[in-house]
Each structure stands twice: as C-alpha cells, then as structure tokens.
Design an enzyme around this catalytic site. Structure first.
Site, short mmCIF file in Angstrom:
data_model
loop_
_atom_site.label_atom_id
_atom_site.label_comp_id
_atom_site.label_asym_id
_atom_site.label_seq_id
_atom_site.Cartn_x
_atom_site.Cartn_y
_atom_site.Cartn_z
N LYS A 83 -40.57 -67.17 -78.74
CA LYS A 83 -39.95 -67.36 -77.43
C LYS A 83 -40.18 -68.79 -76.98
O LYS A 83 -41.32 -69.26 -76.96
CB LYS A 83 -40.61 -66.39 -76.45
CG LYS A 83 -39.77 -65.99 -75.26
CD LYS A 83 -40.52 -64.89 -74.50
CE LYS A 83 -39.77 -64.38 -73.33
NZ LYS A 83 -40.61 -63.50 -72.50
C1 E4P Z 1 -38.80 -61.70 -70.07
O1 E4P Z 1 -38.87 -61.99 -71.23
C2 E4P Z 1 -39.81 -62.04 -69.07
O2 E4P Z 1 -41.06 -61.82 -69.67
C3 E4P Z 1 -39.76 -61.17 -67.85
O3 E4P Z 1 -38.65 -60.30 -67.86
C4 E4P Z 1 -40.00 -61.87 -66.56
O4 E4P Z 1 -39.97 -60.92 -65.52
P1 E4P Z 1 -40.55 -61.20 -64.06
O5 E4P Z 1 -39.58 -62.04 -63.31
O6 E4P Z 1 -40.69 -59.82 -63.46
O7 E4P Z 1 -41.88 -61.89 -64.25
#
Ligand code: E4P
Length: 216
Positions: A83
């Site tokens: 990522k």
């Molecule tokens: C996705 O890969 C992220 O880890 C995640 O969906 C972020 O979500 P949040 O805005 O609830 O922290």
C-alpha cells in the site's frame, strides 16, 4: 463486489474469514498501532488467515525508501499487497512494483484525477476514502461514480476499492455504482447481516415451532 475487512485485529479477521465471505484485508499504520502488535508479525499472521490480498502500508515518503520497505513486506507472503500513498513518489513506486508483478494498493485518494493517475501507474487497487471525503463536506459516493465512469471509458484494470466505509449505505451505494471492492471495519460488515424483521421472523417461527412439540 469483493469484501475486505479494514482491521489488524486477527480475532476479528478469523471470525469473518470463517463465514467464507471475506475476500481480503486492509491495514494502515493507525490500525497496526491500535493492534499494539509488531507490524511484520501481525501482517504475517493476517496473511495466513485469508487467501486474498492483505494490504500492508509503507511508511517512507521517498521512492527509494518505499522500495526498500516494499522489498521487506513482499517477502512476508504471496498475498501481500503493498500500500502506497497517492503522491508522486508513491505512484513512481506503484509503477515499479506493478511492473514487477507485485500487487499495489494506492491509498488516500480523494479525487478522480488522482484515481486516473493511479490507474496509469498500474495500480491493482485504488482506495478512495468515502467517509473522510463526506466528513469534509464532499460527496464520497459521487467520487466513486466519477472513478467508475473514467475507468470504464478507458478499460483500466485497476479495481476500485471503496475505503473509509462507515455504514451500510456506503456499501449499498458502492454495489449499485459497480465498485469492485469495499473495505469496512468488522462492525460495519457484521451489521450488514442484521435486520430487525429477520430477528422478529426467527422469534415468531421458533415460538410457533415450540407449539408443535416436535424436535428435529
Ligand atoms: C483503507 O485502506 C483505510 O485503511 C481505511 O478505510 C481508512 O478508514 P478511516 O477513514 O475510517 O480511518
């Protein structure tokens, strides 16, 4: 639509994996911190719990640093998906890694133009954050529709991974738009199974069954 769970809590992942409906896992540095566990160790454990992609996020902000970290992360298991943030260095890293056949999830996407760039960089997944988009007065689901339109216009293979999902309406709208994947916290996924009329129906059937005096 594929379902990924957005957590580094291995008990929750195992629980959802047992339903047979879980297609992958996403983590981020905040979720790793929340788990209180070693990044490499917990990522390895998660990779053993699901067959699908497990997103593990780099910390470095420069291309060389991202490549060094990706090198360590991709050795953990075959289903690790690297990522990277949606920055110039992140997309440079995405281009290099995807060219080598490594899965890449480009995260922190907040505009359709950013999604277009990620697709051009060969991303396996683009992660637009709908909840955070909504929180800041923008239209999260409108962003997903725009990305769907653009990707379809050019037949990009990059999968739209709806992230920062906060509730069932985000999931429903994602499915209607034709997003490829959504990732949500365990509680949101478990909430999708529930309906007050299902509970009420079971209650009624069981009460009537008891009146028959039969066993099965
Ligand atoms: C996705 O890969 C992220 O880890 C995640 O969906 C972020 O979500 P949040 O805005 O609830 O922290």
């Amino acid at each position: 639509m594929k379902f990924f769970v957005d957590t580094a809590d291995t008990a929750e992942i195992a629980d959802l994996a047992a339903t047979g409906l879980l297609d992958g896992v996403t983590t981020n540095p905040s979720l790793i911190a929340k788990s209180g566990r070693d990044f490499m160790e917990v990522t390895k454990e998660i990779c053993g719990l699901v067959h699908g992609p497990v997103s593990a996020e780099v910390i470095a902000l420069d291309h060389e640093g991202m490549m060094r970290e990706a090198e360590k992360l991709r050795k953990i298991a075959d289903n690790v998906c690297i990522k990277v943030p949606l920055t110039i260095d992140g997309l440079k890293t995405c281009k290099k890694l995807s060219g080598d056949g490594t899965m890449v999830n480009v995260t922190l996407c907040f505009s359709a133009n950013q999604a277009l760039l990620a697709a051009k960089a060969g991303a396996t997944f683009i992660s637009p954050f709908v909840g955070r988009h909504d929180d800041n007065g923008f239209d999260g689901m409108g962003l997903i529709s725009d990305i769907r339109l653009i990707y379809d216009n050019y037949s990009f293979a990059t999968e739209i991974l709806v992230a920062s999902v906060r509730h069932g309406i985000h999931v429903l709208e994602s499915a209607k738009i034709g997003a490829d994947v959504m990732t949500a916290p365990p509680a949101v996924i478990k909430g999708l199974f529930k309906h007050v009329l299902t509970d009420k129906g079971i209650e009624g059937f069981l009460a009537d069954w008891a009146k028959t005096g039969q066993t099965l």
